[in-house]
Design a protein around this motif. Structure first.
Motif, PDB file in Angstrom:
ATOM      1  N   THR A  30      -1.933  -1.204   1.703  1.00  0.00           N
ATOM      2  CA  THR A  30      -1.951  -2.203   0.631  1.00  0.00           C
ATOM      3  C   THR A  30      -0.942  -3.320   0.856  1.00  0.00           C
ATOM      4  OG1 THR A  30      -0.296  -1.038  -0.714  1.00  0.00           O
ATOM      5  CG2 THR A  30      -2.620  -0.454  -1.085  1.00  0.00           C
ATOM      6  N   VAL A  31      -1.207  -4.412   0.154  1.00  0.00           N
ATOM      7  CA  VAL A  31      -0.255  -5.512   0.035  1.00  0.00           C
ATOM      8  C   VAL A  31      -0.191  -5.855  -1.452  1.00  0.00           C
ATOM      9  CG1 VAL A  31       0.235  -7.922   0.617  1.00  0.00           C
ATOM     10  CG2 VAL A  31      -0.786  -6.415   2.329  1.00  0.00           C
ATOM     11  N   ALA A  32       1.006  -6.035  -1.963  1.00  0.00           N
ATOM     12  CA  ALA A  32       1.194  -6.394  -3.372  1.00  0.00           C
ATOM     13  C   ALA A  32       1.930  -7.722  -3.440  1.00  0.00           C
ATOM     14  CB  ALA A  32       1.989  -5.304  -4.090  1.00  0.00           C
ATOM     15  N   PHE A  33       1.451  -8.588  -4.331  1.00  0.00           N
ATOM     16  CA  PHE A  33       2.065  -9.914  -4.467  1.00  0.00           C
ATOM     17  C   PHE A  33       1.929 -10.392  -5.907  1.00  0.00           C
ATOM     18  CE2 PHE A  33      -2.222 -10.184  -2.761  1.00  0.00           C
ATOM     19  CZ  PHE A  33      -2.863 -11.101  -3.597  1.00  0.00           C
ATOM     20  N   ARG A  34       2.792 -11.329  -6.277  1.00  0.00           N
ATOM     21  CA  ARG A  34       2.794 -11.864  -7.640  1.00  0.00           C
ATOM     22  C   ARG A  34       1.592 -12.785  -7.841  1.00  0.00           C
ATOM     23  NH1 ARG A  34       6.935  -9.576  -9.749  1.00  0.00           N
ATOM     24  NH2 ARG A  34       8.797  -9.293  -8.501  1.00  0.00           N
TER      25      ARG A  34
END
Length: 117
Positions: A30-34
């Motif tokens: 996964t990648v998490a970003f605002r």
């Protein structure tokens, strides 16, 4: 295994590093970003590195990545808002989905727009 990245997909391009984003966390899956249009004090998107159009498709194609996405959403919520959060998946344009790459909205703190239920 899930499908390969879509070169026309905004989130695939963020995952690849082709489009800048405020990255919160990255894992193997996964990648998490605002979110650039936050709907709450904390609004983080958690996306799988693989391209599937929605959470149902991801669950059918790759249950392991689906579990990894959910676990990462929970971990981010613990760090960002102490574990009290909403987790939202929009599936289909009639449900408000605008980017057709599976993703979770982790929402915490004050919600800035009314959400059902």
């Amino acid at each position: 295994m899930s499908s390969t990245p879509d070169p026309d997909c905004l989130f695939c391009r963020i995952v690849a590093g082709d489009i800048p984003a405020e990255i919160v966390a990255e894992t193997e899956h996964t990648v998490a970003f605002r979110d650039i249009f936050p709907q709450a004090d904390v609004h983080v998107l958690v996306v799988p590195r693989v391209h599937e159009p929605d959470i149902g498709s991801l669950a059918a194609a790759d249950p392991e990545v689906t579990v990894a996405l959910l676990a990462e959403a929970r971990r981010i919520a613990e760090v960002e808002v102490g574990g009290q959060y909403r987790l939202v998946f929009n599936t289909g344009s009639a449900a408000g989905q605008t980017v057709f790459h599976a993703h979770a909205h982790v929402l915490g703190g004050e919600i800035h727009v009314p959400l059902p239920g």
